[in-house]
Scaffold this motif. Structure first.
Motif, PDB file in Angstrom:
ATOM      1  N   PRO A   7      10.506   1.143 116.341  1.00 32.03           N
ATOM      2  CA  PRO A   7       9.766   1.639 117.599  1.00 32.03           C
ATOM      3  C   PRO A   7      10.046   1.047 118.503  1.00 32.03           C
ATOM      4  N   GLY A   8      10.385   0.717 120.027  1.00 28.07           N
ATOM      5  CA  GLY A   8      10.223  -0.514 120.758  1.00 28.07           C
ATOM      6  C   GLY A   8       9.805   0.161 121.955  1.00 28.07           C
ATOM      7  N   SER A   9      10.311  -0.087 123.266  1.00 29.55           N
ATOM      8  CA  SER A   9       9.376   0.171 124.997  1.00 29.55           C
ATOM      9  C   SER A   9      10.897   1.439 125.085  1.00 29.55           C
ATOM     10  N   PHE A  10      12.123   1.317 124.747  1.00 29.17           N
ATOM     11  CA  PHE A  10      13.151   1.630 124.868  1.00 29.17           C
ATOM     12  C   PHE A  10      13.119   2.037 126.377  1.00 29.17           C
ATOM     13  N   CYS A  34       9.719   6.215 118.189  1.00 30.24           N
ATOM     14  CA  CYS A  34       8.646   6.276 118.453  1.00 30.24           C
ATOM     15  C   CYS A  34       8.673   5.170 119.935  1.00 30.24           C
ATOM     16  N   VAL A  35       8.511   5.554 120.917  1.00 30.42           N
ATOM     17  CA  VAL A  35       8.278   4.779 122.060  1.00 30.42           C
ATOM     18  C   VAL A  35       6.872   4.317 121.579  1.00 30.42           C
ATOM     19  N   PRO A  43       6.654  -1.114 132.105  1.00 30.16           N
ATOM     20  CA  PRO A  43       7.647  -0.637 131.789  1.00 30.16           C
ATOM     21  C   PRO A  43       8.387   0.135 133.326  1.00 30.16           C
ATOM     22  N   MET A  44       9.478  -0.045 133.770  1.00 26.67           N
ATOM     23  CA  MET A  44      10.177   0.533 134.762  1.00 26.67           C
ATOM     24  C   MET A  44      10.354   2.233 134.432  1.00 26.67           C
ATOM     25  N   PHE A  45      10.888   2.809 133.240  1.00 26.14           N
ATOM     26  CA  PHE A  45      10.293   4.482 133.364  1.00 26.14           C
ATOM     27  C   PHE A  45       9.985   4.015 132.776  1.00 26.14           C
ATOM     28  N   THR A  46       8.542   5.780 133.463  1.00 32.81           N
ATOM     29  CA  THR A  46       7.935   6.071 132.602  1.00 32.81           C
ATOM     30  C   THR A  46       8.038   6.875 130.805  1.00 32.81           C
ATOM     31  N   THR A  47       6.983   6.572 130.120  1.00 35.93           N
ATOM     32  CA  THR A  47       6.474   7.332 128.646  1.00 35.93           C
ATOM     33  C   THR A  47       7.140   8.667 129.184  1.00 35.93           C
ATOM     34  N   THR A  48       7.634   9.365 129.684  1.00 34.16           N
ATOM     35  CA  THR A  48       7.924  10.722 129.514  1.00 34.16           C
ATOM     36  C   THR A  48       9.359  11.039 129.863  1.00 34.16           C
ATOM     37  N   GLU A  49      10.167   9.341 130.706  1.00 36.80           N
ATOM     38  CA  GLU A  49      10.962   9.271 131.073  1.00 36.80           C
ATOM     39  C   GLU A  49      12.244   8.505 130.095  1.00 36.80           C
ATOM     40  N   ARG A  50      11.336   7.730 129.367  1.00 36.11           N
ATOM     41  CA  ARG A  50      12.018   7.218 128.365  1.00 36.11           C
ATOM     42  C   ARG A  50      12.073   8.819 126.853  1.00 36.11           C
TER      43      ARG A  50
END
Ligand code: ADP
Length: 161
Positions: A7-10, A34-35, A43-50
Protein backbone atom coordinates in the motif's frame (compact mmCIF):
# COMPACT_ATOMS: atom_id res chain seq x y z
CA UNK A 1 -2.28 -18.42 -1.65
CA UNK A 2 -0.40 -15.61 0.08
CA UNK A 3 -1.02 -12.16 -1.35
CA UNK A 4 1.44 -9.38 -0.69
CA UNK A 5 -0.33 -6.04 -0.44
CA UNK A 6 1.95 -3.08 -1.11
CA UNK A 7 0.00 0.00 0.00
CA UNK A 8 1.04 3.61 -0.49
CA UNK A 9 0.39 6.95 -2.08
CA UNK A 10 2.67 6.45 -5.11
CA UNK A 11 2.40 10.17 -5.93
CA UNK A 12 4.13 9.34 -8.29
CA UNK A 13 5.64 5.84 -8.37
CA UNK A 14 9.47 6.05 -8.25
CA UNK A 15 12.32 3.66 -9.03
CA UNK A 16 12.52 3.08 -5.24
CA UNK A 17 8.94 1.77 -5.20
CA UNK A 18 9.59 -0.31 -8.32
CA UNK A 19 12.60 -1.91 -6.68
CA UNK A 20 10.42 -3.01 -3.74
CA UNK A 21 7.68 -4.26 -6.13
CA UNK A 22 10.12 -6.38 -8.16
CA UNK A 23 11.61 -7.93 -5.06
CA UNK A 24 8.17 -8.61 -3.53
CA UNK A 25 7.06 -10.19 -6.82
CA UNK A 26 9.95 -12.64 -6.62
CA UNK A 27 9.13 -13.55 -3.01
CA UNK A 28 5.33 -13.85 -3.09
CA UNK A 29 3.00 -15.67 -5.53
CA UNK A 30 1.00 -12.50 -6.06
CA UNK A 31 1.41 -8.83 -5.29
CA UNK A 32 -1.32 -6.21 -5.22
CA UNK A 33 -0.18 -2.61 -5.27
CA UNK A 34 -2.89 -0.64 -3.52
CA UNK A 35 -3.11 3.11 -4.06
CA UNK A 36 -4.58 4.22 -0.75
CA UNK A 37 -6.84 7.24 -0.82
CA UNK A 38 -5.69 9.30 2.14
CA UNK A 39 -7.92 12.20 3.18
CA UNK A 40 -5.01 13.82 5.04
CA UNK A 41 -2.85 14.14 1.95
CA UNK A 42 -3.43 16.27 -1.13
CA UNK A 43 -1.81 14.37 -3.97
CA UNK A 44 -0.39 16.05 -7.07
CA UNK A 45 -1.52 13.18 -9.31
CA UNK A 46 -5.14 11.97 -9.28
CA UNK A 47 -5.87 8.41 -8.21
CA UNK A 48 -6.57 7.49 -11.85
CA UNK A 49 -3.26 8.97 -12.98
CA UNK A 50 -1.35 7.15 -10.26
CA UNK A 51 -3.00 3.84 -11.16
CA UNK A 52 -2.26 4.37 -14.86
CA UNK A 53 1.38 5.18 -14.09
CA UNK A 54 1.77 2.04 -11.99
CA UNK A 55 0.05 -0.13 -14.64
CA UNK A 56 2.44 1.14 -17.32
CA UNK A 57 5.42 0.34 -15.14
CA UNK A 58 4.45 -3.13 -13.85
CA UNK A 59 2.81 -4.33 -17.08
CA UNK A 60 5.46 -7.00 -17.65
CA UNK A 61 5.30 -8.46 -14.15
CA UNK A 62 2.71 -11.27 -14.47
CA UNK A 63 1.96 -11.68 -10.75
CA UNK A 64 1.50 -7.99 -9.99
CA UNK A 65 -1.74 -6.04 -10.19
CA UNK A 66 -2.94 -2.60 -9.15
CA UNK A 67 -5.95 -1.60 -7.07
CA UNK A 68 -7.23 1.37 -5.07
CA UNK A 69 -8.90 1.57 -1.68
CA UNK A 70 -10.54 4.31 0.32
CA UNK A 71 -10.48 3.08 3.91
CA UNK A 72 -8.37 1.24 6.42
CA UNK A 73 -5.72 -1.15 5.19
CA UNK A 74 -7.01 -3.86 7.55
CA UNK A 75 -10.42 -3.66 5.85
CA UNK A 76 -8.79 -4.02 2.46
CA UNK A 77 -6.72 -6.97 3.69
CA UNK A 78 -9.96 -8.76 4.63
CA UNK A 79 -10.57 -9.33 0.92
CA UNK A 80 -7.72 -11.85 0.80
CA UNK A 81 -7.30 -15.29 2.34
CA UNK A 82 -3.63 -14.95 3.31
CA UNK A 83 -2.61 -11.30 3.13
CA UNK A 84 0.82 -9.94 4.07
CA UNK A 85 1.54 -6.21 4.01
CA UNK A 86 4.79 -5.19 2.34
CA UNK A 87 6.44 -1.85 3.10
CA UNK A 88 9.81 -0.40 2.17
CA UNK A 89 12.20 0.98 4.78
CA UNK A 90 14.60 3.66 3.65
CA UNK A 91 16.20 4.92 6.82
CA UNK A 92 15.84 5.11 10.57
CA UNK A 93 13.48 8.04 9.96
CA UNK A 94 10.96 5.70 8.26
CA UNK A 95 11.18 3.19 11.08
CA UNK A 96 9.13 4.90 13.76
CA UNK A 97 6.01 5.59 11.70
CA UNK A 98 6.24 2.27 9.84
CA UNK A 99 6.61 0.35 13.12
CA UNK A 100 3.67 2.23 14.63
CA UNK A 101 1.49 1.49 11.61
CA UNK A 102 2.43 -2.20 11.59
CA UNK A 103 1.57 -2.48 15.31
CA UNK A 104 -1.77 -0.67 14.90
CA UNK A 105 -2.68 -2.93 11.98
CA UNK A 106 -1.73 -5.98 14.00
CA UNK A 107 -3.82 -4.78 16.94
CA UNK A 108 -6.86 -4.43 14.66
CA UNK A 109 -6.19 -7.66 12.79
CA UNK A 110 -3.84 -9.92 14.79
CA UNK A 111 -2.99 -12.30 11.96
CA UNK A 112 -1.95 -9.50 9.59
CA UNK A 113 1.84 -9.49 9.31
CA UNK A 114 3.90 -6.66 7.83
CA UNK A 115 7.08 -7.57 5.95
CA UNK A 116 9.67 -4.79 5.63
CA UNK A 117 12.06 -4.77 2.72
CA UNK A 118 15.17 -2.66 3.19
CA UNK A 119 15.53 -0.09 0.46
CA UNK A 120 18.22 -0.75 -2.06
CA UNK A 121 21.10 1.60 -1.16
CA UNK A 122 20.74 3.15 -4.63
CA UNK A 123 17.30 4.48 -3.69
CA UNK A 124 17.61 5.23 0.00
CA UNK A 125 17.38 8.97 -0.63
CA UNK A 126 14.48 8.71 -3.08
CA UNK A 127 10.89 9.75 -2.32
CA UNK A 128 7.89 10.93 -4.33
CA UNK A 129 8.12 14.34 -2.62
CA UNK A 130 11.74 14.67 -3.69
CA UNK A 131 10.76 13.85 -7.28
CA UNK A 132 8.06 16.54 -7.25
CA UNK A 133 10.39 19.08 -5.69
CA UNK A 134 13.22 18.39 -8.16
CA UNK A 135 10.75 18.37 -11.05
CA UNK A 136 9.46 21.82 -10.11
CA UNK A 137 12.97 23.15 -10.64
CA UNK A 138 13.35 21.42 -13.99
CA UNK A 139 15.85 18.77 -12.82
CA UNK A 140 16.44 15.62 -14.90
CA UNK A 141 14.23 12.94 -13.31
CA UNK A 142 15.42 9.98 -15.35
CA UNK A 143 17.39 8.48 -12.43
CA UNK A 144 14.33 8.66 -10.18
CA UNK A 145 11.21 7.81 -12.20
CA UNK A 146 10.57 4.73 -14.40
CA UNK A 147 11.15 5.57 -18.08
CA UNK A 148 7.62 4.48 -19.13
CA UNK A 149 6.08 7.42 -17.27
CA UNK A 150 8.95 9.92 -17.27
CA UNK A 151 7.50 12.21 -19.94
CA UNK A 152 4.03 12.23 -18.35
CA UNK A 153 5.41 13.01 -14.91
CA UNK A 154 7.73 15.78 -16.12
CA UNK A 155 4.98 17.40 -18.19
CA UNK A 156 2.45 17.20 -15.36
CA UNK A 157 4.81 18.72 -12.77
CA UNK A 158 5.66 21.51 -15.25
CA UNK A 159 1.95 22.29 -15.74
CA UNK A 160 1.40 22.33 -11.96
CA UNK A 161 4.21 24.75 -11.27
P1 ADP B 1 2.97 6.41 2.07
O1 ADP B 1 2.27 7.72 1.90
O2 ADP B 1 2.06 5.30 2.52
O3 ADP B 1 4.26 6.45 2.86
P2 ADP B 1 4.58 6.15 -0.30
O4 ADP B 1 4.09 6.04 -1.70
O5 ADP B 1 5.39 7.37 0.05
O6 ADP B 1 3.30 5.99 0.59
O7 ADP B 1 5.43 4.86 0.07
C1 ADP B 1 4.90 3.58 0.03
C2 ADP B 1 5.89 2.62 0.65
O8 ADP B 1 7.06 2.58 -0.15
C3 ADP B 1 6.37 3.00 2.06
O9 ADP B 1 6.57 1.80 2.80
C4 ADP B 1 7.68 3.68 1.82
O10 ADP B 1 8.54 3.58 2.94
C5 ADP B 1 8.20 2.86 0.64
N1 ADP B 1 9.17 3.62 -0.15
C6 ADP B 1 9.03 4.84 -0.70
N2 ADP B 1 10.15 5.21 -1.36
C7 ADP B 1 11.03 4.18 -1.23
C8 ADP B 1 12.38 3.95 -1.64
N3 ADP B 1 13.06 4.88 -2.31
N4 ADP B 1 12.95 2.76 -1.33
C9 ADP B 1 12.26 1.85 -0.62
N5 ADP B 1 11.00 2.00 -0.17
C10 ADP B 1 10.39 3.15 -0.46
Amino acid sequence: MTTAIYPGSFDPITLGHLNIIRRAASMFPQVVICVMINANKTPMFTTTERVEHIRKVVGRLPNVRVDTFDGLLVEYADRFDHPVVVRGLRAVSDFESEFQMALINKKMKPNLETAFLASSEKYTYLSSSMVKEMGRYGADLSDFVPYEILEDVVERIRRNR
